[in-house]
Design a protein around this motif. Structure first.
Motif, PDB file in Angstrom:
ATOM      1  N   VAL A 270     -43.664 -52.818 -12.026  1.00  6.97           N
ATOM      2  CA  VAL A 270     -44.554 -52.682 -13.180  1.00  6.97           C
ATOM      3  C   VAL A 270     -43.944 -53.360 -14.405  1.00  6.97           C
ATOM      4  CG1 VAL A 270     -45.572 -51.028 -14.803  1.00  6.97           C
ATOM      5  CG2 VAL A 270     -45.666 -50.577 -12.345  1.00  6.97           C
ATOM      6  N   ASP A 271     -42.656 -53.134 -14.640  1.00  5.99           N
ATOM      7  CA  ASP A 271     -41.989 -53.742 -15.793  1.00  5.99           C
ATOM      8  C   ASP A 271     -42.035 -55.267 -15.715  1.00  5.99           C
ATOM      9  OD1 ASP A 271     -41.425 -51.225 -16.734  1.00  5.99           O
ATOM     10  OD2 ASP A 271     -39.372 -51.181 -15.950  1.00  5.99           O
ATOM     11  N   MET A 272     -41.871 -55.797 -14.521  1.00  6.80           N
ATOM     12  CA  MET A 272     -41.947 -57.247 -14.346  1.00  6.80           C
ATOM     13  C   MET A 272     -43.367 -57.747 -14.631  1.00  6.80           C
ATOM     14  SD  MET A 272     -40.838 -59.517 -11.031  1.00  6.80           S
ATOM     15  CE  MET A 272     -41.832 -58.502  -9.938  1.00  6.80           C
ATOM     16  N   PHE A 273     -44.368 -57.004 -14.169  1.00 11.26           N
ATOM     17  CA  PHE A 273     -45.756 -57.395 -14.404  1.00 11.26           C
ATOM     18  C   PHE A 273     -46.122 -57.323 -15.884  1.00 11.26           C
ATOM     19  CE2 PHE A 273     -48.548 -57.670 -10.468  1.00 11.26           C
ATOM     20  CZ  PHE A 273     -47.509 -58.079  -9.657  1.00 11.26           C
ATOM     21  N   LYS A 274     -45.499 -56.397 -16.621  1.00  4.46           N
ATOM     22  CA  LYS A 274     -45.775 -56.283 -18.050  1.00  4.46           C
ATOM     23  C   LYS A 274     -45.390 -57.553 -18.795  1.00  4.46           C
ATOM     24  CE  LYS A 274     -44.333 -52.276 -19.780  1.00  4.46           C
ATOM     25  NZ  LYS A 274     -43.513 -51.041 -19.869  1.00  4.46           N
ATOM     26  N   ALA A 275     -44.401 -58.269 -18.276  1.00  8.32           N
ATOM     27  CA  ALA A 275     -43.973 -59.519 -18.903  1.00  8.32           C
ATOM     28  C   ALA A 275     -44.778 -60.716 -18.414  1.00  8.32           C
ATOM     29  CB  ALA A 275     -42.486 -59.752 -18.632  1.00  8.32           C
TER      30      ALA A 275
END
Length: 471
Positions: A270-275
């Motif tokens: 999720v954190d990677m997708f947020k970027a």
């Protein structure tokens, strides 16, 4: 002048990450307190419009012993801080633009900092500092002689339109022509699955241009081979803006660890997708987002939320591969006398998926259908989901999307309202796919309690996990 936080919050009422943006602009104000803020309409090259915050002011640039105040204008996207600002010079009537490595003829500013923008390490203050450093190497503006100033007035009127987001007629027409005629897609992730998707899509010859975004450090494995043995119409890039105006953006990236809880592993994704998602959605605002990252139902939901796209244009690969295999096994292996397109694998990808018949055929009663699908599923379980197979399935989906085939696939789509599901979750369901994503979700005429129970159970578990994620 005191920084007006509350006034800025009101201006940013429609921004997805308002508090993060306000905090960053407070920091900008500490370094550059003279910047002036306003909200104006930005018209993108595809003619879509948005009211965006922007600020203007000057930055001090030391060049050959003299200090020059360079006027700039920065537009802050509504997906900030996950997408970089759009930057322009704002020359006065007695200034000319020095076209160079970092500035084009319309005053648009291009910097490595913008290309590599990634929250939270990338910030506006850092961007401006790099801007100053680059302009110290190559001054972007020069003073016009009085005889040139009259001609500059017309140029500035044009530049004013550009910096307000309005392209000139010719470039707009070309952009519209390009986006209508060129079948361009982007594959995000240079891992095994990303390479497999690239090869499968290229082999089918269904697109005019494919951009493979390699987000890893260095080049290795299949990515290196693709770089060596170049495929026609395939571009490998690390620049997210290379994806601009894609018809379909395919997410294959995973950030999976082995020593964490399942929730931690999903949160890392999720954190990677947020970027990634807000920036890629901005670059291709009319695209369909196709998610192959795992867990596919969760990551498709996350992509939908982060992109702010309508649900029909955000889909996951779901059970398309399993459905196509099941239909093949029933018809070609078990030699059943039935329409192979009447049975689907639906629900949650993995052990909780379930078969569902689209209609009750006269040639086969319900018990026969259950027995046939059970036998077919036994054979299906012997098949793995290798990257090459998933890549072929993704290419099949892309074909239906870019060529507007209106073909039925079992893909992850928003399931709220289906079989009385009340929560916002993505499940694999039979859908008609075309150029605008899901045009219709097909509901079965055969009502089975076991199918409904499975779908509700999966929806409940997925919703519970989603509630624990930090979006």
């Amino acid at each position: 002048m005191e920084f007006d936080c509350e006034g800025l919050r009101r201006l940013l009422s429609k921004y997805k990450f308002r508090d993060l943006t306000v905090e960053e602009l407070k920091n900008v104000n500490m370094f550059f307190p003279h910047f002036r803020y306003s909200v104006d309409t930005y018209v993108f090259k595809d003619s879509s419009q948005k009211d965006l915050l922007n600020f203007t002011g000057t930055i001090p640039v030391m060049y050959q012993g003299n200090t020059y105040n360079i006027p700039i204008r920065l537009w802050i996207l509504d997906s900030h801080p996950f997408a970089p600002p759009i930057c322009f010079l704002k020359p006065t009537a007695n200034m000319g633009i020095s076209v160079g490595k970092h500035v084009d003829a319309q005053g648009r500013i291009y910097l490595p900092y913008l290309q590599n923008w990634s929250h939270p390490k990338s910030v506006i203050v850092g961007l401006i500092k790099e801007m100053i450093a680059k302009f110290q190497e190559e001054l972007p503006l020069y003073s016009l002689s009085s005889s040139d100033e009259a001609r500059q007035v017309d140029l500035l009127a044009y530049i004013a339109k550009i910096t307000e987001g309005v392209s000139d007629i010719n470039s707009k027409n070309w952009e519209n022509h390009e986006t209508k005629t060129i079948k361009k897609i982007t594959v995000v992730g240079g891992g095994e699955l990303g390479v497999a998707c690239t090869l499968a899509i290229s082999a089918k010859g269904i697109v005019d241009r494919l951009v493979l975004l390699d987000l890893s450090e260095g080049t290795k494995g299949g990515m290196m081979d693709l770089d060596i043995f170049k495929l026609p119409n395939v571009e490998i890039s690390k620049d997210l803006s290379a994806s601009a105006h894609s018809k379909v953006v395919i997410f294959t990236v995973n950030s999976l660890g082995s020593s964490q809880s399942y929730l931690d592993v999903v949160q890392r994704n999720v954190d990677m997708f947020k970027a990634l998602v807000p920036a890629l959605a901005h670059h291709s605002q009319h695209s369909v987002l196709l998610v192959a990252s795992q867990p596919v139902e969760i990551m498709t939901y996350v992509t939908w939320k982060l992109s702010a796209f309508p649900a029909n244009r955000v889909i996951g690969i779901g059970c398309n591969l399993d459905s196509q295999r099941l239909q093949y096994i029933i018809t070609n292996v078990l030699k059943a006398q039935t329409s192979e397109k009447q049975v689907w694998v639906i629900g949650e990808q993995g052990e909780d998926k379930v078969t569902n018949w689209g209609s009750q055929e006269e040639v086969m009663n319900h018990n026969s259908q259950v027995q046939l699908s059970s036998r077919a599923m036994e054979l299906l379980r012997e098949k793995g989901q290798r990257s090459c197979s998933v890549g072929l399935s993704v290419a099949d989906l892309v074909d239906s999307l870019v060529n507007d085939k209106k073909k039925m696939h079992s893909v992850s789509t928003l399931a709220k309202g289906y079989c009385d599901i009340n929560s916002e979750v993505y499940l694999s369901l039979p859908c008609i796919l075309g150029s605008n994503g899901v045009s219709e979700v097909i509901k079965s005429t055969v009502k089975e309690d076991r199918v409904t129970e499975k779908l509700h159970s999966s929806a409940s578990l997925l919703h519970g996990l989603q509630q624990q994620l930090k979006l």
